[in-house]
Design a protein around this motif. Structure first.
Motif, PDB file in Angstrom:
ATOM      1  N   UNK A  50       0.835  -1.211   0.000  1.00  0.00           N
ATOM      2  CA  UNK A  50       0.000   0.000   0.000  1.00  0.00           C
ATOM      3  C   UNK A  50       0.866   1.256   0.000  1.00  0.00           C
ATOM      4  N   UNK A  51       1.944   1.250   0.771  1.00  0.00           N
ATOM      5  CA  UNK A  51       2.859   2.392   0.780  1.00  0.00           C
ATOM      6  C   UNK A  51       3.454   2.598  -0.609  1.00  0.00           C
ATOM      7  N   UNK A  52       3.804   1.500  -1.282  1.00  0.00           N
ATOM      8  CA  UNK A  52       4.366   1.596  -2.626  1.00  0.00           C
ATOM      9  C   UNK A  52       3.351   2.183  -3.604  1.00  0.00           C
ATOM     10  N   UNK A  53       2.098   1.791  -3.459  1.00  0.00           N
ATOM     11  CA  UNK A  53       1.052   2.338  -4.333  1.00  0.00           C
ATOM     12  C   UNK A  53       0.914   3.841  -4.117  1.00  0.00           C
ATOM     13  N   UNK A  54       0.853   4.250  -2.846  1.00  0.00           N
ATOM     14  CA  UNK A  54       0.743   5.678  -2.528  1.00  0.00           C
ATOM     15  C   UNK A  54       1.983   6.424  -3.007  1.00  0.00           C
ATOM     16  N   UNK A  55       3.145   5.787  -2.841  1.00  0.00           N
ATOM     17  CA  UNK A  55       4.387   6.400  -3.297  1.00  0.00           C
ATOM     18  C   UNK A  55       4.415   6.596  -4.798  1.00  0.00           C
ATOM     19  N   UNK A  56       3.853   5.651  -5.532  1.00  0.00           N
ATOM     20  CA  UNK A  56       3.803   5.772  -6.989  1.00  0.00           C
ATOM     21  C   UNK A  56       2.993   6.999  -7.401  1.00  0.00           C
ATOM     22  N   UNK A  57       1.867   7.202  -6.731  1.00  0.00           N
ATOM     23  CA  UNK A  57       1.039   8.380  -7.024  1.00  0.00           C
ATOM     24  C   UNK A  57       1.824   9.654  -6.742  1.00  0.00           C
TER      25      UNK A  57
END
Length: 275
Positions: free
Chosen positions: A34-41
């Motif tokens: 989830x952190x990686x997804x938010x980081x991608x944004x």
């Protein structure tokens, strides 16, 4: 244009919903995903920001990478909620007090040059971290907060089309009207009235008047977030932050209101959680 807009939305919505609901909440892998997804944004928005704000040289080229590293470091604040609350309160003050001044004075990004690296982080990092914070309350709680921006935007659009006569900020965004803004607020108030309060920590203990007051604040900052990005784009002489999302422009164009809403919502949630 409308066809591209609809097709893009139909592709993006399942991805966002799948990330919110299907990525595991607990455990190292789930947290990292989830952190990686938010980081991608955040990283994609950072790439758009360096273009929008007029950064130059190596700072512009390195900005997305620097943003990724900073977000990864700041994500560790999830384990320090008191520090995270301080960050969210700082971001809330920016949106509640500095942004109205910015919109009034129309300060130019170009005057800051590469110092816009700091403003970009002030806009993007709290919102990205707020996504992590609010998901700890549960995927439905996060979706409920995200929906505030969508409800406000949709209601404002239809009310503005039907009744819009008085321009809200003609020098910044000529298409927006006071009638649309009032319609957006009305839509969010109705949404908040029917929103299941138990989705949030001790939410059922809050009086309806408190919930409606929060709705007013979040709607107001959502409008300011939209206007602030419109001001930046007008100053840069561009229509969209990028062309990554056909029919929608760029990521910043889709999350401009959320940049303002998310830190304040996270600050409220953390405040109740800690105190």
């Amino acid at each position: 244009m409308l066809k591209a807009r609809i097709l893009t939305a139909l592709l993006l919505l399942p991805i966002v919903l799948a990330a919110i609901f299907l990525l595991p909440q607990m455990g190292v892998i789930g947290s990292f995903a989830w952190i990686a997804f938010c980081g991608l944004v955040v990283v994609v928005a950072s790439w758009e920001w360096q273009r929008l704000s007029g950064m130059q040289g190596w700072v512009a080229k390195a900005y997305p990478l620097l943003s990724a590293l900073l977000f990864a470091a700041l994500s560790q604040l999830v384990y320090r909620p008191s520090l995270l609350l301080g960050l969210m309160l700082g971001a809330s003050l920016f949106w509640l007090f500095i942004t109205p001044c910015w919109l009034s004075k129309k300060w130019k990004l170009a005057n800051a040059g590469n110092l816009n690296i700091l403003l970009g982080w002030a806009l993007l990092m709290p919102a990205g971290l707020a996504l992590i914070v609010l998901r700890t309350a549960g995927p439905w709680a996060l979706l409920a907060v995200l929906a505030i921006a969508w409800v406000a935007d949709s209601a404002a659009y239809f009310f503005g089309k039907a009744f819009g006569k008085h321009k809200l900020a003609p020098q910044i965004s000529p298409g927006k009207s006071w009638e649309g803004a009032i319609g957006g607020l009305f839509g969010v108030l109705v949404y908040t009235f029917f929103l299941p309060k138990y989705l949030f920590f001790h939410g059922e203990l809050l009086a309806l008047s408190v919930w409606l007051a929060i709705a007013v604040v979040l709607t107001a900052v959502s409008v300011m977030g939209d206007l602030l990005e419109s001001l930046f784009k007008r100053q840069a002489g561009i229509k969209d932050s990028s062309h990554l999302l056909p029919g929608h422009g760029g990521v910043l164009d889709r999350i401009d209101s959320l940049l303002a809403i998310l830190p304040i919502a996270a600050a409220i949630y953390l405040g109740f959680l800690l105190f």
